[in-house]
Scaffold this motif. Structure first.
Motif, PDB file in Angstrom:
ATOM      1  N   LEU A   8      13.342 -16.014   7.257  1.00 54.78           N
ATOM      2  CA  LEU A   8      12.541 -14.527   6.626  1.00 54.78           C
ATOM      3  C   LEU A   8      10.776 -14.871   6.029  1.00 54.78           C
ATOM      4  N   LEU A   9      11.171 -15.577   5.785  1.00 55.94           N
ATOM      5  CA  LEU A   9      10.025 -15.935   4.186  1.00 55.94           C
ATOM      6  C   LEU A   9       9.246 -16.112   5.428  1.00 55.94           C
ATOM      7  N   ALA A  10       9.040 -16.745   6.023  1.00 57.03           N
ATOM      8  CA  ALA A  10       8.112 -17.047   6.983  1.00 57.03           C
ATOM      9  C   ALA A  10       7.800 -15.908   8.104  1.00 57.03           C
ATOM     10  N   ILE A  11       8.345 -15.302   8.109  1.00 51.99           N
ATOM     11  CA  ILE A  11       8.037 -13.639   8.755  1.00 51.99           C
ATOM     12  C   ILE A  11       7.023 -12.698   8.127  1.00 51.99           C
ATOM     13  N   SER A  12       7.502 -13.116   6.687  1.00 53.91           N
ATOM     14  CA  SER A  12       6.991 -11.800   5.779  1.00 53.91           C
ATOM     15  C   SER A  12       5.213 -12.400   5.454  1.00 53.91           C
ATOM     16  N   GLY A  13       5.825 -13.549   5.064  1.00 52.93           N
ATOM     17  CA  GLY A  13       3.883 -14.137   5.485  1.00 52.93           C
ATOM     18  C   GLY A  13       2.684 -14.270   6.368  1.00 52.93           C
ATOM     19  N   ILE A  14       3.580 -13.935   8.026  1.00 53.01           N
ATOM     20  CA  ILE A  14       2.904 -13.951   9.178  1.00 53.01           C
ATOM     21  C   ILE A  14       2.428 -12.447   8.864  1.00 53.01           C
ATOM     22  N   ALA A  15       3.397 -11.439   8.865  1.00 53.68           N
ATOM     23  CA  ALA A  15       3.363  -9.896   9.084  1.00 53.68           C
ATOM     24  C   ALA A  15       1.877  -9.511   7.972  1.00 53.68           C
ATOM     25  N   MET A  16       2.227  -9.889   6.912  1.00 49.18           N
ATOM     26  CA  MET A  16       1.378  -9.933   5.475  1.00 49.18           C
ATOM     27  C   MET A  16       0.225 -10.391   5.954  1.00 49.18           C
ATOM     28  N   ILE A  17      -0.212 -11.484   6.500  1.00 51.09           N
ATOM     29  CA  ILE A  17      -1.305 -11.831   6.900  1.00 51.09           C
ATOM     30  C   ILE A  17      -1.862 -10.857   8.031  1.00 51.09           C
ATOM     31  N   ALA A  18      -0.868 -10.832   8.818  1.00 51.01           N
ATOM     32  CA  ALA A  18      -1.452  -9.665  10.731  1.00 51.01           C
ATOM     33  C   ALA A  18      -2.021  -8.465   9.701  1.00 51.01           C
ATOM     34  N   MET A  19      -1.567  -7.739   8.873  1.00 54.75           N
ATOM     35  CA  MET A  19      -2.437  -6.778   8.672  1.00 54.75           C
ATOM     36  C   MET A  19      -2.853  -6.837   7.471  1.00 54.75           C
ATOM     37  N   ALA A  20      -3.267  -7.752   6.559  1.00 54.12           N
ATOM     38  CA  ALA A  20      -4.487  -7.758   6.099  1.00 54.12           C
ATOM     39  C   ALA A  20      -5.756  -8.413   6.844  1.00 54.12           C
ATOM     40  N   LEU A  21      -5.738  -9.007   8.018  1.00 58.58           N
ATOM     41  CA  LEU A  21      -6.252  -8.907   8.992  1.00 58.58           C
ATOM     42  C   LEU A  21      -6.895  -8.066   9.691  1.00 58.58           C
ATOM     43  N   MET A  22      -6.514  -6.951   9.896  1.00 64.32           N
ATOM     44  CA  MET A  22      -6.351  -5.419  10.476  1.00 64.32           C
ATOM     45  C   MET A  22      -6.995  -4.168   9.163  1.00 64.32           C
ATOM     46  N   GLU A  23      -7.790  -3.438   9.832  1.00 60.19           N
ATOM     47  CA  GLU A  23      -8.253  -2.383   9.259  1.00 60.19           C
ATOM     48  C   GLU A  23      -7.681  -1.401   8.547  1.00 60.19           C
ATOM     49  N   ASN A  24      -7.743  -0.578  10.109  1.00 58.01           N
ATOM     50  CA  ASN A  24      -7.378   0.905   9.987  1.00 58.01           C
ATOM     51  C   ASN A  24      -6.710   2.193   9.371  1.00 58.01           C
ATOM     52  N   GLY A  25      -7.680   1.440   8.489  1.00 62.04           N
ATOM     53  CA  GLY A  25      -7.568   2.693   7.144  1.00 62.04           C
ATOM     54  C   GLY A  25      -7.376   2.222   5.408  1.00 62.04           C
ATOM     55  N   GLN A  26      -6.778   1.473   5.943  1.00 65.88           N
ATOM     56  CA  GLN A  26      -6.044   0.179   4.675  1.00 65.88           C
ATOM     57  C   GLN A  26      -6.444   0.484   3.227  1.00 65.88           C
ATOM     58  N   SER A  27      -6.852   0.351   2.292  1.00 69.90           N
ATOM     59  CA  SER A  27      -7.958  -0.116   0.392  1.00 69.90           C
ATOM     60  C   SER A  27      -8.098  -1.374   1.056  1.00 69.90           C
ATOM     61  N   SER A  28      -8.905  -1.434   0.175  1.00 74.89           N
ATOM     62  CA  SER A  28      -9.230  -3.500   0.498  1.00 74.89           C
ATOM     63  C   SER A  28      -8.263  -3.723  -0.970  1.00 74.89           C
ATOM     64  N   SER A  30      -4.779  -3.374  -0.786  1.00 71.08           N
ATOM     65  CA  SER A  30      -3.700  -3.653  -0.364  1.00 71.08           C
ATOM     66  C   SER A  30      -4.307  -4.874   0.665  1.00 71.08           C
ATOM     67  N   ARG A  31      -5.432  -4.562   1.607  1.00 74.19           N
ATOM     68  CA  ARG A  31      -5.946  -6.095   2.159  1.00 74.19           C
ATOM     69  C   ARG A  31      -5.806  -7.069   1.160  1.00 74.19           C
ATOM     70  N   THR A  32      -6.154  -7.192   0.381  1.00 70.84           N
ATOM     71  CA  THR A  32      -6.763  -8.236  -0.849  1.00 70.84           C
ATOM     72  C   THR A  32      -5.078  -8.733  -0.920  1.00 70.84           C
ATOM     73  N   MET A  33      -4.021  -7.936  -1.386  1.00 73.83           N
ATOM     74  CA  MET A  33      -2.535  -8.369  -1.721  1.00 73.83           C
ATOM     75  C   MET A  33      -2.334  -8.855  -0.808  1.00 73.83           C
ATOM     76  N   ASN A  34      -2.365  -8.474   0.352  1.00 72.34           N
ATOM     77  CA  ASN A  34      -1.517  -9.007   1.656  1.00 72.34           C
ATOM     78  C   ASN A  34      -2.518 -10.327   1.542  1.00 72.34           C
ATOM     79  N   GLY A  35      -3.266 -10.246   1.975  1.00 73.64           N
ATOM     80  CA  GLY A  35      -4.398 -11.204   1.848  1.00 73.64           C
ATOM     81  C   GLY A  35      -3.909 -12.649   0.885  1.00 73.64           C
ATOM     82  N   ILE A  36      -3.785 -12.658  -0.506  1.00 72.99           N
ATOM     83  CA  ILE A  36      -3.037 -13.213  -1.110  1.00 72.99           C
ATOM     84  C   ILE A  36      -1.640 -13.700  -1.106  1.00 72.99           C
ATOM     85  N   PHE A  37      -0.609 -12.737  -0.804  1.00 73.29           N
ATOM     86  CA  PHE A  37       0.451 -12.494  -0.689  1.00 73.29           C
ATOM     87  C   PHE A  37       1.470 -13.596   0.847  1.00 73.29           C
ATOM     88  N   GLY A  38       1.190 -13.542   1.750  1.00 70.93           N
ATOM     89  CA  GLY A  38       0.863 -13.321   3.027  1.00 70.93           C
ATOM     90  C   GLY A  38       1.204 -15.014   2.967  1.00 70.93           C
TER      91      GLY A  38
END
Length: 101
Positions: A8-28, A30-38
């Motif tokens: 579950l930790l690995a899946i969460s990390g991979i999902a957060m990294i994937a969300m950080a790489l996609m723009e899709n109207g996210q705020s910077s 949100s992308r930064t938090m995903n990029g750090i915690f993923g």
């Protein structure tokens, strides 16, 4: 139970990294938090899976609150906002002018 936790930790990390790489109207932010915690989640999963050799460990299920919130935020911001028609715009302008009186 340990293998589930690491997975579950690995899946969460991979999902957060994937969300950080996609723009899709996210705020910077949100992308930064995903990029750090993923990578942190994924790195901790790799550490537990391959380097950890202790006899006891603690499972922190509350650590999965953040990935769930980030996924909810991602999909909430991803849905397009409805565009108003000219009639709806005129009606809202009329309502605002009536409120200002």
């Amino acid at each position: 139970m340990f293998n589930w936790y690491v997975g579950l930790l690995a899946i969460s990390g991979i999902a957060m990294i994937a969300m950080a790489l996609m723009e899709n109207g996210q705020s910077s932010a949100s992308r930064t938090m995903n990029g750090i915690f993923g990578p942190l989640y994924l790195g901790y999963a790799v550490y537990l899976a391959f380097l950890f050799d202790g006899s006891s460990y603690l499972i922190f299920f509350h650590a999965f609150i953040l990935p769930v919130l980030m996924v909810v935020n991602y999909f909430r911001n991803r849905t397009p906002r409805a565009k108003l028609t000219e009639t709806q715009k005129a009606w809202r302008a009329y309502q605002r002018s009536e409120q200002q009186r």
